[in-house]
Enzyme design. Structure first.
Site: not given
Length: 130
Positions: A30-31, A95
């Protein structure tokens, strides 16, 4: 349904920091994590809601989630738990989010709004990659 950002990542149209991939699932960092090492595991088939996955795709997704969870604990250490959250409001693509946590409060933090540190993410992806 419009192509999701995750489908674009899976197809290589957008960059990602991949941790794991098999024929049915894709896992990447995850950014905007709430904890370093926060990983998203998604089915390669774009489906909006987890309950709409076929049995086969659901089991493949959860099997990959378990593999990534074990890898996170292996890399971070036994003092960490690999906490899981299923999401689907912002991106219409199932997700599962895996968050390395030492204490319950780690799970409740808000996500980072900082610019992604791609160098740090690349280094973390190397550590977690299978």
């Amino acid at each position: 349904m419009q192509t999701s950002i995750f489908t674009k990542i899976i197809h290589g149209e957008l960059p990602s920091h991949k941790v794991f991939e098999d024929d049915k699932t894709f896992a990447f960092l995850d950014i905007h994590p709430i904890q370093p090492g926060q990983t998203l595991v998604v089915p390669k088939m774009q489906v909006d809601r987890i309950e709409d996955l076929s049995e086969e795709d659901y089991h493949a997704l959860m099997s990959s989630v378990k593999k990534v969870m074990k890898r996170i604990v292996e890399v971070f250490g036994k003092e960490y738990r690999a906490c899981v959250r299923v999401e689907g409001f912002i991106v219409p693509h199932v997700h599962v989010v895996i968050i390395p946590c030492r204490v319950a409060e780690d799970f409740m933090k808000p996500p980072s709004n900082d610019e992604p540190d791609h160098e740090a993410l690349a280094e973390m992806a190397k550590k977690l990659a299978f």
